[in-house]
Design a protein around this motif. Structure first.
Motif, PDB file in Angstrom:
ATOM      1  N   PHE A 194       0.839  -1.208   0.000  1.00  0.00           N
ATOM      2  CA  PHE A 194       0.000   0.000   0.000  1.00  0.00           C
ATOM      3  C   PHE A 194       0.867   1.249   0.000  1.00  0.00           C
ATOM      4  O   PHE A 194       1.808   1.345   0.796  1.00  0.00           O
ATOM      5  N   ASP A 195       0.504   2.188  -0.873  1.00  0.00           N
ATOM      6  CA  ASP A 195       1.056   3.535  -0.773  1.00  0.00           C
ATOM      7  C   ASP A 195      -0.066   4.347  -0.140  1.00  0.00           C
ATOM      8  O   ASP A 195      -1.055   4.669  -0.800  1.00  0.00           O
ATOM      9  N   LEU A 196       0.088   4.632   1.149  1.00  0.00           N
ATOM     10  CA  LEU A 196      -0.974   5.308   1.897  1.00  0.00           C
ATOM     11  C   LEU A 196      -0.750   6.820   1.813  1.00  0.00           C
ATOM     12  O   LEU A 196      -0.111   7.419   2.675  1.00  0.00           O
ATOM     13  N   GLY A 197      -1.234   7.418   0.727  1.00  0.00           N
ATOM     14  CA  GLY A 197      -1.033   8.854   0.533  1.00  0.00           C
ATOM     15  C   GLY A 197      -2.100   9.668   1.249  1.00  0.00           C
ATOM     16  O   GLY A 197      -3.185   9.167   1.547  1.00  0.00           O
ATOM     17  N   THR A 198      -1.790  10.941   1.482  1.00  0.00           N
ATOM     18  CA  THR A 198      -2.754  11.828   2.129  1.00  0.00           C
ATOM     19  C   THR A 198      -3.970  12.006   1.224  1.00  0.00           C
ATOM     20  O   THR A 198      -5.102  12.054   1.695  1.00  0.00           O
ATOM     21  N   VAL A 273      -3.807 -13.949   1.569  1.00  0.00           N
ATOM     22  CA  VAL A 273      -2.900 -12.797   1.648  1.00  0.00           C
ATOM     23  C   VAL A 273      -2.350 -12.790   3.071  1.00  0.00           C
ATOM     24  O   VAL A 273      -3.108 -12.685   4.036  1.00  0.00           O
ATOM     25  N   TYR A 274      -1.029 -12.927   3.185  1.00  0.00           N
ATOM     26  CA  TYR A 274      -0.426 -13.166   4.503  1.00  0.00           C
ATOM     27  C   TYR A 274       0.342 -11.962   5.051  1.00  0.00           C
ATOM     28  O   TYR A 274       0.803 -11.989   6.181  1.00  0.00           O
ATOM     29  N   GLU A 275       0.552 -10.977   4.185  1.00  0.00           N
ATOM     30  CA  GLU A 275       1.305  -9.829   4.673  1.00  0.00           C
ATOM     31  C   GLU A 275       0.930  -8.592   3.878  1.00  0.00           C
ATOM     32  O   GLU A 275       0.591  -8.684   2.694  1.00  0.00           O
ATOM     33  N   VAL A 276       1.007  -7.423   4.526  1.00  0.00           N
ATOM     34  CA  VAL A 276       0.876  -6.160   3.799  1.00  0.00           C
ATOM     35  C   VAL A 276       2.026  -5.257   4.229  1.00  0.00           C
ATOM     36  O   VAL A 276       2.548  -5.385   5.344  1.00  0.00           O
ATOM     37  N   ALA A 277       2.431  -4.378   3.316  1.00  0.00           N
ATOM     38  CA  ALA A 277       3.425  -3.355   3.655  1.00  0.00           C
ATOM     39  C   ALA A 277       2.784  -2.014   3.377  1.00  0.00           C
ATOM     40  O   ALA A 277       2.108  -1.850   2.356  1.00  0.00           O
ATOM     41  N   VAL A 278       2.976  -1.078   4.295  1.00  0.00           N
ATOM     42  CA  VAL A 278       2.326   0.225   4.158  1.00  0.00           C
ATOM     43  C   VAL A 278       3.396   1.312   4.163  1.00  0.00           C
ATOM     44  O   VAL A 278       4.187   1.419   5.106  1.00  0.00           O
ATOM     45  N   ALA A 279       3.422   2.109   3.089  1.00  0.00           N
ATOM     46  CA  ALA A 279       4.333   3.250   3.034  1.00  0.00           C
ATOM     47  C   ALA A 279       3.484   4.507   3.110  1.00  0.00           C
ATOM     48  O   ALA A 279       2.692   4.777   2.211  1.00  0.00           O
ATOM     49  N   PHE A 329       6.577   1.226   7.135  1.00  0.00           N
ATOM     50  CA  PHE A 329       7.939   1.729   6.930  1.00  0.00           C
ATOM     51  C   PHE A 329       8.376   2.639   8.075  1.00  0.00           C
ATOM     52  O   PHE A 329       7.571   3.404   8.604  1.00  0.00           O
ATOM     53  N   PRO A 330       9.652   2.583   8.420  1.00  0.00           N
ATOM     54  CA  PRO A 330      10.169   3.529   9.416  1.00  0.00           C
ATOM     55  C   PRO A 330      10.268   4.929   8.794  1.00  0.00           C
ATOM     56  O   PRO A 330      10.232   5.066   7.572  1.00  0.00           O
ATOM     57  N   ALA A 331      10.366   5.942   9.630  1.00  0.00           N
ATOM     58  CA  ALA A 331      10.392   7.323   9.146  1.00  0.00           C
ATOM     59  C   ALA A 331      11.651   8.033   9.633  1.00  0.00           C
ATOM     60  O   ALA A 331      12.201   7.700  10.685  1.00  0.00           O
ATOM     61  N   LEU A 332      12.089   9.031   8.855  1.00  0.00           N
ATOM     62  CA  LEU A 332      13.280   9.808   9.245  1.00  0.00           C
ATOM     63  C   LEU A 332      12.916  10.967  10.154  1.00  0.00           C
ATOM     64  O   LEU A 332      13.735  11.449  10.923  1.00  0.00           O
ATOM     65  N   ALA A 570       6.807   5.432  -3.633  1.00  0.00           N
ATOM     66  CA  ALA A 570       6.468   4.913  -2.298  1.00  0.00           C
ATOM     67  C   ALA A 570       5.851   3.519  -2.436  1.00  0.00           C
ATOM     68  O   ALA A 570       6.204   2.579  -1.711  1.00  0.00           O
ATOM     69  N   GLY A 571       4.944   3.383  -3.398  1.00  0.00           N
ATOM     70  CA  GLY A 571       4.316   2.077  -3.637  1.00  0.00           C
ATOM     71  C   GLY A 571       5.345   1.049  -4.088  1.00  0.00           C
ATOM     72  O   GLY A 571       5.274  -0.128  -3.713  1.00  0.00           O
TER      73      GLY A 571
END
Ligand code: FES
Length: 615
Positions: A194-198, A273-279, A329-332, A570-571
């Motif tokens: 997922f690209d979780l945009g505003t 579906v066993y995993e999701v990644a969110v950016a 994702f981690p953030a800076l 990001a996606g």
């Protein structure tokens, strides 16, 4: 159709990409796999496609080496060398071999090492002579991994083993056994990036065993009613105790409806579906996790944690496999979030020795500069101009939005003095961000806007650009330039126009951004010309015309070939995190490798900003 002519069932897809993007990138950004082992660098000669309509496509020397004259005549080309500068119809042959690596992001080759693994095993049944526990029986068969199992698995294990005659598939995430499925289910290994945009959220269903995207879809973030940008959403939580819960719910419903759509489109059971990644940026991440975002919105802008914990997908409202996990994702920093870390991963900012500048243009603009050794990042508050906010005729990039503008000050007779590219090929209704940048850049080019951003007086306009002077008008006190008149009699206020105030808004936005990258360049002792590549990222940045971006000074003064539309990086980063645990570790390492530069407290910020205001 395959290259040898064998028929395969066609599946038709229409995709829209920024002009100049290669067919290879256009396909991979949109979930269409094209064969490759070089990642789009023109060396593997595997990315064969057939351009079936859209006009002549240039033949490169690589094409000549790869195809016969008859194939070239039939439109066969290497997809990574065909640039889409107009509408093209392209046939993509199916993959012939199962890839061990996938091409993701900007030419990144990712060796497949997903956290999700499936192992099919046939076990010996227990006997009085072999009373090993069911779990030991299973883990003994998977010797190369030190597996742990939780209660959920133990509750099912004995029944599933016996019902399936001890022929089962172990579902493993990292080193945790998350399920045991009867029979051989190893072919079904799905995850969602997922690209979780505003503004917009994009979901891509991936087969992590092959790296193949199975379906991609996007929708507006359901948090929109709380405000268009992160600050208004943070403010909503500060003013109303219930807003955080409602925003979290809105994020959950957006993610879950995208998950449902991609599964339906690909014919995949969500339970596989066993995993999701969110950016997402720091605020979107906090809201999706139900973490109070207030500290992100007030100085000194602190996150609750730079590394969100791994949670069950069900905890963020997703109905997938009951033990499916969600990786964030981690953030800076508060304003250089997980979406940018994902973007850095997808563009290989930390692996490239070239001097590269990454700009994600939006309300909050994130900038990363790397000289091959040091990586700096910063955030610049550009305001809503690029999203069409605060612009009189501004609108989102949707049907009816003018996205491309060219003007010809010397046009004669019936030749158009202003040519517009309108999304959806319908009548122009407004101006989106890329159209705004084009409009200003074109008026600067022909001299109707001076270096200070002022529309020149009518008399001067007649001399400079006779074919355009009648487009200058007034609405009340304000001067405007008419871009589209619905009818020759239309009043200026009924037209689509660029106003003097719009130009000012864009000046402030571009000055915020160019101050950001110019201070980063200065910090590394670099000049404009030292930048070897500018990556324009994000749903807005990718559609900007490089020439216009250079002309108004939004990016350094460089040849346009050095400016690249990077797409939804990001996606792409989110996909990489699902395909490789090494890439996921790379994302975490970026937290150590990248130095965040706070601009707002620099004493030279204001002077630099004022300097950057002019065109
Ligand atoms: Fe390798 Fe095109 S992707 S040559």
């Amino acid at each position: 159709r395959a290259e040898d002519g064998t028929a395969v069932p066609p599946s038709q897809r229409g995709v829209r990409v920024p002009p100049g993007v290669t067919v290879f990138d256009a396909a991979s950004w949109n979930g269409i796999a094209i064969d490759s082992t070089c990642g789009g660098h023109g060396t593997c000669h595997k990315c064969k496609v057939q351009v079936t309509s859209g006009g002549e496509v240039p033949v490169t020397r690589h094409d000549v080496r790869t195809f016969t004259p008859a194939q070239l005549e039939d439109g066969w080309r290497l997809g990574c060398l065909v640039h889409a500068t107009r509408d093209l119809a392209v046939e993509v042959p199916p993959l012939t071999t199962r890839p061990k690596a996938a091409t993701v992001g900007i030419g990144r080759q990712v060796i497949l090492r997903p956290a999700l693994q499936k192992r099919y095993v046939e076990l010996d049944e227990a006997t009085l002579a072999d009373q090993r526990t069911d779990l030991v029986r299973l883990t003994d068969a998977i010797e190369d991994l030190e597996l742990t199992a939780d209660l959920h698995v133990l509750r099912r294990l004995s029944t599933v083993l016996r019902e399936a005659d001890f022929k089962v598939t172990a579902v493993i995430l990292d080193e945790s056994l998350i399920d045991v499925e009867p029979g051989d289910t190893t072919a079904a290994r799905y995850a969602i990036a997922f690209d979780l945009g505003t503004t917009t959220v994009v979901g891509t269903l991936l087969d992590v065993g092959t790296g193949t995207p199975m379906a991609v879809t996007s929708m507006l973030n359901a948090q929109q009613p709380f405000g268009g940008d992160v600050i208004t959403r943070i403010s909503a939580t500060m003013m109303d105790d219930e807003a955080l819960g409602r925003l979290q719910q809105a994020a959950a419903s957006t993610l879950s409806s995208l998950a449902g759509q991609v599964c339906r489109e690909a014919g995949v059971d969500p339970a596989q579906v066993y995993e999701v990644a969110v950016a997402g940026n720091a605020t979107m991440t906090a809201l999706a996790l139900g973490i109070d975002p207030e500290p992100l919105g007030v100085a000194p802008f602190v996150m609750s944690s730079s590394q969100p914990p791994s949670v069950l997908a069900s905890e963020i409202g997703l109905t997938l496999h009951p033990r499916a996990r969600a990786y964030f994702f981690p953030a800076l920093g508060a304003y250089v979030g997980g979406d940018i870390v994902a973007g850095m991963l997808a563009t290989g900012m930390d692996r490239d020795k070239r001097t590269r500048l990454f700009i994600d243009v939006g309300t909050n603009c994130e900038i990363v500069l790397s000289d091959g050794e040091t990586i700096l990042s910063t955030a610049a508050p550009a305001g809503p101009a690029f999203e069409g906010g605060a612009i009189r005729c501004g609108m989102r990039a949707a049907d009816g939005a003018i996205e491309v503008i060219t003007v010809d000050p010397t046009a004669l007779g019936d030749d158009p003095a202003v040519t517009l590219g309108v999304i959806g090929d319908v009548e122009a209704k407004g101006l989106c961000g890329s159209g705004l940048v084009d409009a200003v850049a074109e008026l600067v080019r022909v001299g109707l806007l001076d270096a200070t951003g002022r529309l020149v007086p009518d008399e001067a306009a007649k001399e400079i650009a006779p074919a355009l002077a009648d487009r200058l008008a007034r609405i009340g006190e304000e001067r405007v330039f008419i871009l589209h008149r619905p009818t020759p009699e239309s009043d200026p206020a009924e037209c689509v126009y660029l106003s003097q105030r719009d130009v000012r808004e864009l000046q402030f936005a571009k000055a915020a951004i160019s101050t950001g990258w110019s201070l980063l360049l200065e910090q590394l002792g670099l000049e404009h010309r030292d930048v070897q590549q500018v990556l324009l990222a994000g749903s807005f940045g990718s559609y900007l015309s490089p020439a216009s971006a250079v002309r108004i000074g939004l990016v350094p003064q460089l040849p346009v070939l050095r400016i690249v539309a990077a797409g939804n990086v990001a996606g792409e980063g989110a996909k990489m995190a699902l395909l490789s645990v090494r890439e996921r570790a790379g994302a975490l390492a970026l937290l150590e490798e990248v130095t965040y530069v706070e601009l707002s407290d620099r004493p030279d910020f204001n002077d630099a900003f004022v300097e950057q205001l002019s065109f």
